[in-house]
Design a protein around this motif. Sequence first.
Motif, short mmCIF file in Angstrom:
data_model
loop_
_atom_site.label_atom_id
_atom_site.label_comp_id
_atom_site.label_asym_id
_atom_site.label_seq_id
_atom_site.Cartn_x
_atom_site.Cartn_y
_atom_site.Cartn_z
N ALA A 190 73.27 -71.68 83.25
CA ALA A 190 73.91 -73.03 83.76
C ALA A 190 75.19 -72.67 84.27
N ALA A 191 76.01 -71.63 83.56
CA ALA A 191 77.33 -71.17 84.11
C ALA A 191 77.24 -70.58 85.51
N LEU A 192 76.06 -69.75 85.51
CA LEU A 192 76.12 -68.99 86.91
C LEU A 192 75.83 -70.09 88.02
N VAL A 193 75.11 -71.17 87.64
CA VAL A 193 74.71 -72.17 88.68
C VAL A 193 76.00 -72.99 89.21
N THR A 194 76.77 -73.15 88.18
CA THR A 194 78.12 -73.86 88.31
C THR A 194 79.31 -73.10 88.92
N ALA A 195 79.28 -71.68 88.75
CA ALA A 195 80.00 -70.77 89.33
C ALA A 195 79.65 -70.69 90.95
N VAL A 196 78.27 -70.58 91.23
CA VAL A 196 78.07 -70.65 92.55
C VAL A 196 78.35 -71.68 93.34
N SER A 197 78.15 -73.13 92.70
CA SER A 197 78.36 -74.24 93.46
C SER A 197 79.99 -74.22 93.65
N TRP A 198 80.70 -73.78 92.66
CA TRP A 198 82.07 -73.63 93.04
C TRP A 198 82.25 -72.77 94.20
N GLY A 199 81.62 -71.38 94.19
CA GLY A 199 81.87 -70.64 95.24
C GLY A 199 81.56 -71.23 96.70
N VAL A 200 80.38 -71.91 96.66
CA VAL A 200 79.96 -72.44 97.97
C VAL A 200 81.15 -73.44 98.31
N ALA A 201 81.82 -74.17 97.52
CA ALA A 201 82.74 -75.01 97.81
C ALA A 201 83.74 -74.52 98.34
N LYS A 202 84.29 -73.34 97.71
CA LYS A 202 85.53 -72.49 98.16
C LYS A 202 85.23 -71.66 99.29
#
Length: 365
Positions: A190-202
Motif C-alpha cells: 500500500a505504501a509503495l502504490v501511494t508513493a508511486v501515485s505521488w511520484g506521478v503527480a510530481k
Amino acid sequence: MDRGVGGMAGPGGYRRQERGRAVDVVGGVILGGCAIWSLISAAGRDARPEGVLLAVFAVAAGYACGRISGTLLPVGAASAIAVAALCLAIVSPHGVPGVYTSTPVQPGQLGATAGLLVLAAGAACAAAAAAGPGATRILLRMLAFAVVCTAVALASVTGAVAAAGVLLCALATSRMQRRAIALLGLALAAALVTAVSWGVAKDALPDGLTDSLKGGLTHHRVALWHDAVALAEAEPVRGAGPGRFGVRSTTAQDSVGADGKPHSAPLQQAAEQGVPGVILLATAFGWLLYGLWRSPRPTPVVLSAAAALTALAVVASASNALSFAPVTAGAALLAGLATARVEVDDVHGSEGRASPATPGLTSRA
C-alpha cells in the motif's frame, strides 16, 4: 484451571483482553484526531468538513457493528456483507446509489464500484476461512469467484483485478499460521502504490515509467493530481481546507461535470488537510492492520480481510472510492468482523480448527 480462551479466563487471557482494549482505545484516539483536525483545517474558511466527519462516523459505526456481528455470527455476518456489497455494486449503474449525475460517469464513481467489489470478495473469503472445511467453504469461495466474474461483466477492470488479487491472496494464505510477515508485506504494498501515485503527480519518476503509468490514467486525472500537489506544497500544514479542492483547482473548475475531488485519497488529504491529514490517514490504515495482527480470529480470516483492505487502499490511491459512505462503512465492517473476539463455543467449532496457533485461541492447562 486456566482456560485462557479468547481472553475469557486466566492471566494470559486477561492480558490478551487488555491488549484488545488498547487497540480499541488507540483507534478511538486516531478517529477522534481525524475529526478534530478536519475542524481545525476548516476553521476560518468557507470549508466543508461534513464529509470527513461523516466518513469518521461511518468507520466508527461500521467497526463497532462488525465487532458485534463477528462475535455472534462470524460466518453468517461476513457472508451477508459479501452479498450486500455485491448487490450494491450491481443494482446501480454507477456502483453506489445516490451518486447519479446528468454528466458522464466520473472516475470516482468507477472507483466506488471497484471498492464495493473488493469488499465483497474479501468478506466472502473471510467467511470461507471461518467456515472450516466442507461444502460451506467451497460455496463461499465460489461466491468470491462470482464477484470477480461480476466485475468483468460490469466492465470494472480495476475491480476485477483487485478482487482476483484478494481471492488469490486468500487461497495462498489459507494454511498460513504466522500473519506478521504477510501483514507487513501488505502494508509495504500500500505504501509503495501511494508513493508511486505521488511520484506521478510530481513527475518525479523515470520518463518511461511515468509514461506507462499515465497510459492507464486519464490526462484529466493526472492534471488533478498536479493541482493537489501544488496545493499541498502551498499550504503544507492546514491544506486548502476540507471540500475546497474543487474551488482551488483550476483543472476542476475548467472541467464540465467535475465533482471537485482529485480522485486520490492520499492526495486529497494532502491538498485539503496538509501533511497532518496524510499522517492521520496513514495512521488509520496502520491501526486497522495492527488490530488485525492482534486479532484473536484465525490467521486465514485475518489475512483475507487484510488483503481486501489493502486492495481497497490501492484502489483509493487512484480513485475517489473512499468518498462514498457505503465503501468506508463496509471496510470498517470487514475490519470489525476480522478482529471480533470469538466465544468459547467457537473454539471447539470450525474457527478453532482453522488456526490452532492463532493468538487468543490457545488453551492452557
